[in-house]
Scaffold this motif. Structure first.
Motif: not given
Ligand code: ZN
Ligand code: KG4
Length: 330
Positions: A110, A114, A135, A300
């Motif tokens: 993840h 980003h 984030s 996200d």
């Molecule tokens: Zn995220």
């Protein structure tokens, strides 16, 4: 075409991205309202909701892309870090879809997704570059030499920037998630009204936001309920300014230290208007090119997962069936 699936936290996401990095669809079903009354994401509720909506969200992503499952060549899913129960819904769905058609599958980190989100679209960034990812769960600076990997230059030692926004908003009596609320309120307030502490840009590239949060707590306590309500916009503006300045100071140090000519931003806090304009200004001042993905590629989303999958190893059927999710970054 790549079908991406992302369920690491509280958004159920599916997207279709071409091998060239063109986003054909990017569907995000937010659970924000479901968690709002708890003041944060409840992992068990998030997982159950992912399970309820993942099918329709994937159908929607395919339909918006004008595609069918038969047009998909690769399935990509986030395998971590995140909430384990939530991750397992997306990962298991991806395995099932891939196995049924014996398609290859890619497990995507993840955070790396980003970092390389700016590789998507009509104007893809090229390495080497420095990325700031901020984030709700993570805040770090990374250097990218090749899209396959990144090197972490600095990270938060305590709270993430989004967490600082969310906790600050809570102290100000604003709903969750607090970032967008503070962003909105700050535009009506005076950012010089309160002197909140900045972590001074020293040698390192690490961040710290817990002292700032404590400073806001004291300010709110000293003001009392009524005056806090009166001065909410000023508090929000001053608090936001402190977070944004801390992020920009470290980003600037990283750009200078790493001698790059390109910078990118990722993560939900990348939606913040003051941060976005601050990065534009920083780019002008330092003479570096800036990539600020659109809102739906900052928060996200599954397009960044499918996009990042282009640079990761493809696992052939059935080797991916044993893939596991992981909660924490390695
Ligand atoms: Zn995220
Ligand atoms: O990347 P993201 O969608 O999820 C995580 O992986 O954490 O980031 C969510 C975070 C939340 O903390 C939210 O308050 C923050 O991003 N956020 C913002 C804004 N929009 C979302 N923070 C500041 N200003 C915004 N406009």
């Amino acid at each position: 075409m790549i079908l991406g699936i992302e369920t690491s936290c509280d958004d159920t996401c599916a997207a279709v991205v071409s091998e060239a990095g063109i986003v054909r669809s990017n569907v995000i079903a937010s659970q924000g309202l479901l968690h709002q009354r708890y003041g944060g994401v409840v992992p068990e509720i998030a997982a159950r909701e992912h399970l309820a909506v993942i099918g329709p969200v994937i159908d929607d992503a395919l339909e918006r892309a004008g595609a069918e499952l038969a047009d998909i060549d690769v399935i990509a899913a986030t395998s971590g870090p995140g909430l384990i129960g939530a991750l397992l819904i997306g990962l298991s769905t991806a395995k099932a879809l891939a196995a049924a058609r014996q398609l290859p599958m890619v497990a995507v980190d993840h955070l790396h997704a980003h970092v390389v989100a700016s590789a998507l679209g009509e104007r893809p960034i090229e390495p080497p570059f420095v990325a700031l990812v901020a984030s709700g769960g993570h805040t770090f600076l990374a250097r990218v030499e090749r899209f396959e990997e990144h090197q972490t230059l600095g990270r938060t030692l305590d709270d993430a920037a989004g967490e600082a926004f969310d906790k600050g908003a809570r102290l100000l009596g604003l709903p969750y998630p607090g970032g967008p609320e503070i962003d909105r309120l700050a535009s009506e307030g005076d950012s010089e009204a309160f002197a909140f502490p900045r972590s001074a840009p020293g040698e390192g590239l690490d961040f710290s936001f817990s002292g700032l949060k404590t400073a806001l707590l004291y300010a709110v306590r000293d003001l009392g309920e009524a005056r806090t309500a009166e001065r909410r916009a000023d508090l929000a503006a001053s608090y936001q300014r402190a977070i944004v300045e801390a992020l920009l100071a470290r980003l600037e140090s990283a750009v200078i230290r790493e001698r790059v000519t390109r910078v990118a931003i990722g993560g939900g806090v990348g939606a913040n208007r003051e941060l976005r304009s601050g990065i534009e200004a920083l780019g002008d001042r330092l003479g570096v090119e800036v990539w600020i993905p659109g809102f739906s590629l900052c928060t996200d989303n599954a397009a960044m997962i499918a996009g990042a999958a282009r640079f990761q190893p493809r696992l052939e059927y059935p080797s991916y069936l044993g893939l596991d999710a992981y909660a924490r970054a390695a």
